[in-house]
Motif scaffolding. Structure first.
Motif, PDB file in Angstrom:
ATOM      1  N   HIS A   1       0.857  -1.187   0.000  1.00 45.17           N
ATOM      2  CA  HIS A   1       0.000   0.000   0.000  1.00 45.17           C
ATOM      3  C   HIS A   1       0.894   1.239   0.000  1.00 45.17           C
ATOM      4  CE1 HIS A   1      -2.705   3.070   1.799  1.00 45.17           C
ATOM      5  NE2 HIS A   1      -3.653   2.396   1.193  1.00 45.17           N
ATOM      6  N   ALA A   2       0.411   2.345  -0.573  1.00 40.57           N
ATOM      7  CA  ALA A   2       1.217   3.566  -0.691  1.00 40.57           C
ATOM      8  C   ALA A   2       1.714   4.077   0.658  1.00 40.57           C
ATOM      9  CB  ALA A   2       0.408   4.648  -1.400  1.00 40.57           C
ATOM     10  N   SER A   3       0.942   3.845   1.724  1.00 41.64           N
ATOM     11  CA  SER A   3       1.338   4.297   3.070  1.00 41.64           C
ATOM     12  C   SER A   3       2.469   3.452   3.637  1.00 41.64           C
ATOM     13  CB  SER A   3       0.142   4.215   4.026  1.00 41.64           C
ATOM     14  OG  SER A   3      -0.220   2.854   4.244  1.00 41.64           O
TER      15      SER A   3
ATOM     16  N   PHE B   1      -1.892  -2.791  -5.745  1.00 38.02           N
ATOM     17  CA  PHE B   1      -2.522  -1.586  -5.209  1.00 38.02           C
ATOM     18  C   PHE B   1      -2.399  -0.471  -6.238  1.00 38.02           C
ATOM     19  CE2 PHE B   1      -2.149  -3.127  -0.713  1.00 38.02           C
ATOM     20  CZ  PHE B   1      -3.416  -2.762  -0.281  1.00 38.02           C
ATOM     21  N   SER B   2      -3.375   0.442  -6.252  1.00 41.91           N
ATOM     22  CA  SER B   2      -3.227   1.655  -7.066  1.00 41.91           C
ATOM     23  C   SER B   2      -2.169   2.545  -6.418  1.00 41.91           C
ATOM     24  CB  SER B   2      -4.564   2.403  -7.160  1.00 41.91           C
ATOM     25  OG  SER B   2      -4.963   2.856  -5.875  1.00 41.91           O
ATOM     26  N   LYS B   3      -1.705   3.558  -7.161  1.00 38.25           N
ATOM     27  CA  LYS B   3      -0.614   4.408  -6.655  1.00 38.25           C
ATOM     28  C   LYS B   3      -1.006   5.141  -5.375  1.00 38.25           C
ATOM     29  CE  LYS B   3       2.049   3.242 -10.044  1.00 38.25           C
ATOM     30  NZ  LYS B   3       1.278   2.054 -10.411  1.00 38.25           N
TER      31      LYS B   3
ATOM     32  N   TYR C   1      -7.493   1.927  -4.176  1.00 36.90           N
ATOM     33  CA  TYR C   1      -8.042   0.710  -4.780  1.00 36.90           C
ATOM     34  C   TYR C   1      -6.961  -0.365  -4.876  1.00 36.90           C
ATOM     35  CZ  TYR C   1     -11.940   3.651  -6.294  1.00 36.90           C
ATOM     36  OH  TYR C   1     -13.018   4.501  -6.313  1.00 36.90           O
ATOM     37  N   PHE C   2      -7.390  -1.617  -5.028  1.00 38.65           N
ATOM     38  CA  PHE C   2      -6.457  -2.673  -5.409  1.00 38.65           C
ATOM     39  C   PHE C   2      -7.175  -3.624  -6.359  1.00 38.65           C
ATOM     40  CE2 PHE C   2      -8.315  -4.067  -1.369  1.00 38.65           C
ATOM     41  CZ  PHE C   2      -8.640  -5.388  -1.578  1.00 38.65           C
ATOM     42  N   ALA C   3      -6.387  -4.324  -7.159  1.00 37.42           N
ATOM     43  CA  ALA C   3      -6.949  -5.233  -8.168  1.00 37.42           C
ATOM     44  C   ALA C   3      -6.357  -6.620  -7.995  1.00 37.42           C
ATOM     45  CB  ALA C   3      -6.660  -4.703  -9.568  1.00 37.42           C
TER      46      ALA C   3
END
Length: 436
Positions: free
Chosen positions: A237-239, A278-280, A284-286
């Motif tokens: 995740h971006a975090s 994960f998206s940037k 969202y995630f796919a």
């Protein structure tokens, strides 16, 4: 008041591939999702309503990996046909192709500035290329078996690679040397990723484990054995607080890295889950699987920001002392008996929540099965003096928390400076040696 943790929800599902989905990546502009498959095709799915998907045909064999450039103007794909293609993700689907390796190309990645490409292959090599005109730069050759994954660090100075020789290697781009090798995996290493901070790496293996290492101390930090079969893919995740993985056991698992534990188990695929991303932004995630489906999920559980908790403390300090204690910023911690999973939107998608949290929808079941013991609180009053003392303690804790955060930032800066000094010292040593 802080946001109560919510459960991930299925937003979209895309059908178009005719074989197993091998890899996924979000366009940084969040308007597109790219997926590649054993069917030799690259699909670009548009999130805009009524806008059809693009199917790009060009590879002559299975496509193993896909990656958007940081600008989102290019998308790279790696294939079993030994080539890499760079596509413009528009309706025309124009592409340039170059033969990258002498065997299947398993992995492709861009540097943060989009100037350099890295590829990994079954020919046991890792190769670097300029993105413009795809000029070959150099090769890294110390793996003794297929290299399944190779990624750049966020600052582009390091490379991590994972191989069927059961090792994970860290490479220095300046010296072009392997600076450390991790041997802890008991099986093939399917994927490797850098933590957004650049200080840690994660790997997924056929030994059913997910591992997280600190590359500053070359130490194994976390070791997860939640999956019951080979782990195929993972994404941070971006975090940097969460990690998602997909496995042959057909599940996706979300790990809370701060707590060091399994957070959610999601059931959405009929068969092995082969790709996750994960998206940037992390919103969202796919996921993709052998069932040829691409699922897009809304993260939700990342919405609780600690800064909101701090703000709620500050707001409470400015208010008059209440006659009763308030716990408005703490989500309820109750346990529930597992409910029978249902299938929302006709997709057979269910998931488990591996934590004690807010009351979910009926489609969720938890992995913990304990009777609820929460009872109604009787109204109580606090003496004003005690209330004031508690407020002062909370205020001091807030200050301590902010101080620790500042110290962590300074420590990171110091570590970066020290690394630069060591790099400079190494360069000087290399310059002095020839004259000796």
């Amino acid at each position: 008041m802080a946001t109560v943790l919510e459960d991930p929800s299925l937003e979209r599902h895309f059908k178009g591939h005719r074989d197993t989905v091998c890899s996924l990546d979000f366009n940084p502009n969040m308007k597109q999702l790219a997926s590649v498959s054993m069917d030799s095709c690259l699909m670009v799915w548009n999130f805009k309503p009524q806008m059809r998907a693009y199917r790009f045909v060009g590879h002559k064999d299975a496509v193993m990996d896909v990656k958007f450039s940081p600008s989102g103007h290019l998308v790279a794909s790696a294939s079993r046909d030994k080539t890499v293609r760079l596509w413009i993700p528009t309706v025309k689907g124009e592409s340039t192709v170059f033969k990258a390796h002498t065997a299947t190309v398993r992995s492709v990645d861009f540097t943060y500035d989009g100037q350099t490409l890295i590829t990994a292959s079954d020919d046991k090599t890792i190769k670097l290329w300029t993105c413009h005109r795809q000029k070959f730069l150099y090769s890294l050759n110390q793996h003794s078996n297929w290299v399944r994954s190779a990624k750049f660090s966020p600052d582009g100075r390091l490379i991590v690679s994972g191989s069927d020789d059961k090792t994970v290697k860290i490479w220095d781009r300046n010296s072009k040397e392997c600076i450390h090798t991790f041997y802890e995996h008991g099986g093939f290493v399917n994927q490797v990723e850098f933590h957004p901070s650049g200080t840690c790496i994660a790997s997924a293996g056929t030994d059913s484990t997910v591992k997280v290492w600190d590359i500053r101390m070359n130490k194994l930090l976390q070791h997860y054995t939640a999956h019951s079969a080979a782990v195929n893919s993972l994404s941070f995740h971006a975090s940097g607080n969460y990690l998602i993985s997909g496995s042959d056991d057909s599940t996706l698992k979300v790990f809370d890295l701060l707590e060091g534990r399994l957070f959610y188990t999601l059931h959405g695929h009929q068969g092995p889950c082969t790709a996750v991303a994960f998206s940037k932004s992390g919103e969202y995630f796919a996921s993709g699987g052998s069932d040829e489906q691409v699922l897009v999920w809304k993260t939700n559980f990342d919405q609780l920001d600690f800064s909101e908790v701090l703000q709620s403390h500050k707001n409470r300090q400015e208010e008059p002392t209440p006659s009763e204690p308030t716990v408005s910023d703490i989500p309820p911690r109750v346990t529930r008996k597992p409910t029978k999973p249902k299938s929302p939107r006709g997709n057979g998608v269910t998931f488990e929540m591996d934590m004690m949290g807010s009351e979910p929808e009926p489609t969720i079941r938890t992995t913990k099965d304990r009777p609820a013991t929460t009872q109604q609180l009787e109204p109580q009053s606090l003496p004003p003096q005690l209330g004031k003392t508690l407020e002062q303690i909370v205020g001091q804790l807030d200050v301590l928390t902010q101080t620790v955060s500042l110290l962590e930032q300074r420590l990171t800066m110091t570590e970066n400076k020290l690394r630069e000094c060591l790099d400079n010292q190494q360069r000087l040593t290399l310059q002095v040696r020839p004259s000796d």
